[in-house]
Motif scaffolding. Structure first.
Motif, mmCIF file in Angstrom:
data_model
loop_
_atom_site.group_PDB
_atom_site.id
_atom_site.type_symbol
_atom_site.label_atom_id
_atom_site.label_comp_id
_atom_site.label_asym_id
_atom_site.label_seq_id
_atom_site.Cartn_x
_atom_site.Cartn_y
_atom_site.Cartn_z
ATOM 1 N N LEU B 141 0.818 -1.266 0.064
ATOM 2 C CA LEU B 141 0.129 -0.178 0.001
ATOM 3 C C LEU B 141 0.906 1.278 -0.087
ATOM 4 O O LEU B 141 0.307 2.233 -0.692
ATOM 5 C CB LEU B 141 -0.853 -0.117 1.179
ATOM 6 N N PHE B 142 1.788 1.550 0.890
ATOM 7 C CA PHE B 142 2.995 2.427 0.827
ATOM 8 C C PHE B 142 3.506 2.529 -0.476
ATOM 9 O O PHE B 142 3.565 3.848 -0.842
ATOM 10 C CB PHE B 142 3.671 1.924 1.852
ATOM 11 N N GLU B 143 4.087 1.723 -1.331
ATOM 12 C CA GLU B 143 4.753 1.697 -2.345
ATOM 13 C C GLU B 143 3.698 2.369 -3.510
ATOM 14 O O GLU B 143 3.902 3.191 -4.315
ATOM 15 C CB GLU B 143 5.285 0.285 -2.838
ATOM 16 N N LEU B 144 2.212 1.590 -3.347
ATOM 17 C CA LEU B 144 1.299 2.117 -4.619
ATOM 18 C C LEU B 144 0.983 3.669 -4.293
ATOM 19 O O LEU B 144 0.770 4.378 -5.112
ATOM 20 C CB LEU B 144 0.364 1.292 -3.906
ATOM 21 N N LEU B 145 0.968 3.906 -2.767
ATOM 22 C CA LEU B 145 0.768 5.339 -2.858
ATOM 23 C C LEU B 145 1.700 6.285 -3.493
ATOM 24 O O LEU B 145 1.433 7.510 -3.791
ATOM 25 C CB LEU B 145 0.533 5.841 -1.315
ATOM 26 N N GLY B 146 2.973 5.754 -3.126
ATOM 27 C CA GLY B 146 4.086 6.675 -3.863
ATOM 28 C C GLY B 146 4.076 6.813 -5.105
ATOM 29 O O GLY B 146 3.944 7.711 -5.879
ATOM 30 N N VAL B 147 3.665 5.467 -6.002
ATOM 31 C CA VAL B 147 3.417 5.571 -7.334
ATOM 32 C C VAL B 147 2.384 6.464 -7.876
ATOM 33 O O VAL B 147 2.423 7.244 -8.575
ATOM 34 C CB VAL B 147 3.458 4.182 -7.723
ATOM 35 N N LEU B 148 0.995 6.368 -6.798
ATOM 36 C CA LEU B 148 -0.081 6.978 -7.372
ATOM 37 C C LEU B 148 0.196 8.736 -7.226
ATOM 38 O O LEU B 148 -0.204 9.279 -8.077
ATOM 39 C CB LEU B 148 -1.159 6.884 -6.316
ATOM 40 N N LEU B 149 1.014 9.058 -6.066
ATOM 41 C CA LEU B 149 1.481 10.414 -6.048
ATOM 42 C C LEU B 149 2.135 11.114 -7.287
ATOM 43 O O LEU B 149 1.891 11.894 -7.732
ATOM 44 C CB LEU B 149 2.199 10.522 -4.791
ATOM 45 N N LEU B 150 3.065 10.292 -7.634
ATOM 46 C CA LEU B 150 3.967 10.611 -8.731
ATOM 47 C C LEU B 150 3.066 10.562 -10.044
ATOM 48 O O LEU B 150 3.254 11.639 -10.525
ATOM 49 C CB LEU B 150 5.120 9.360 -8.683
#
Lengths: 103, 165
Positions: B141-150
């Protein structure tokens, strides 16, 4: 004055949610509709943190709140970019006047 | 009357009152600056719920980020000189009835229900627990949030720029 319980926070968040919905229904300006969405997200966040605090669920409620805050930031950036483009194309930001998908 | 309840009522009043101004004000600038007060009030409620980290993140992200973006949006789209930043409303009756009913229903639902634990637990969640959840249990979830923000920020920059690609 009574002790502050979970219900007090739930009532506050219900009021905040309803005000956000009211802004979404009655306002024509897209930016005000966006503010209504932010109010509703904040109400949901208060619920998460309040249940986490009073229910002694550990940190999972806090985690959900953080995820919602990140999603709200991304949503605000995208929505503002779209609103700026609509303003450039139709010369208005009212949500009911920009009703064409092409120029 | 303890200090806790005093501070709670203060922040509750700030939050709901300024949210009311946000919704009802005719002037867009008043709405945006009342939204600032609402975010501050909600941050205060987080502190009362012993969620210090969430409160700080709320201040940084909402007040420092989202609100500034909203003010940019107001300034860039409103024709300040001609219309004076007035906004008009629609669906007044329908909106009042619907949201009044929703608020009544929610409050009734929340307060008529005795399922929740009603004792205050004074154990604040340490920051270590949140970070452990984020990078151990919910790493994807954390990594997905990073990708989503980018992706969201690149998309916003690409949508918002002037010249056609």
């Amino acid at each position: 004055m009574t002790e502050i319980t979970l219900y007090h926070f739930l009532v506050i968040s219900s009021l905040l949610f309803s005000l956000g919905l009211y802004a979404m229904i009655t306002r024509r300006n897209s930016i005000l509709i966006l503010m209504g969405v932010e109010l509703m997200l904040n109400a949901a966040n208060i619920n998460f943190v309040a249940f986490s605090h009073f229910g002694n669920f550990g940190a999972s409620g806090h985690l959900s709140a953080l995820v919602i805050i990140v999603l709200a930031a991304a949503e605000a950036a995208i929505a503002l970019a779209i609103v700026l483009n609509i303003y450039r194309t139709f010369n208005t930001v009212n949500a009911d006047e920009a009703d064409k998908l092409k120029e | 009357m303890t200090y806790y309840s005093l501070v709670f009522w203060l922040f509750a009043l700030i939050t709901v009152g300024s949210a009311f101004i946000v919704v009802m004000s005719k002037n867009l600038i008043y709405s945006v600056f009342s939204l600032l007060l609402t975010f501050f009030g909600v941050a205060g409620l987080y502190v009362l719920l012993s969620a210090d980290f969430i409160a700080i993140v709320q201040l940084i992200v909402y007040v420092g980020g989202i609100l500034i973006v909203l003010i940019f949006g107001v300034m860039l789209t409103g024709s300040v000189l001609t219309e004076g930043l007035k906004t008009n409303v629609t669906n007044m009756l329908l909106g009042s009835v619907a949201t009044g009913a929703l608020a009544g229903l929610l409050i009734l639902l929340f307060t008529n229900n005795n399922l929740y634990p009603n004792t205050q637990v004074l154990t604040p969640v340490p920051l270590k627990d949140i970070s452990r959840l984020f990078i151990v249990d919910y790493l994807v979830l954390f990594e997905l949030l990073g990708v989503l923000l980018l992706a969201a920020l690149i998309g916003a920059a690409s949508i918002g720029r002037k010249e056609k690609v």
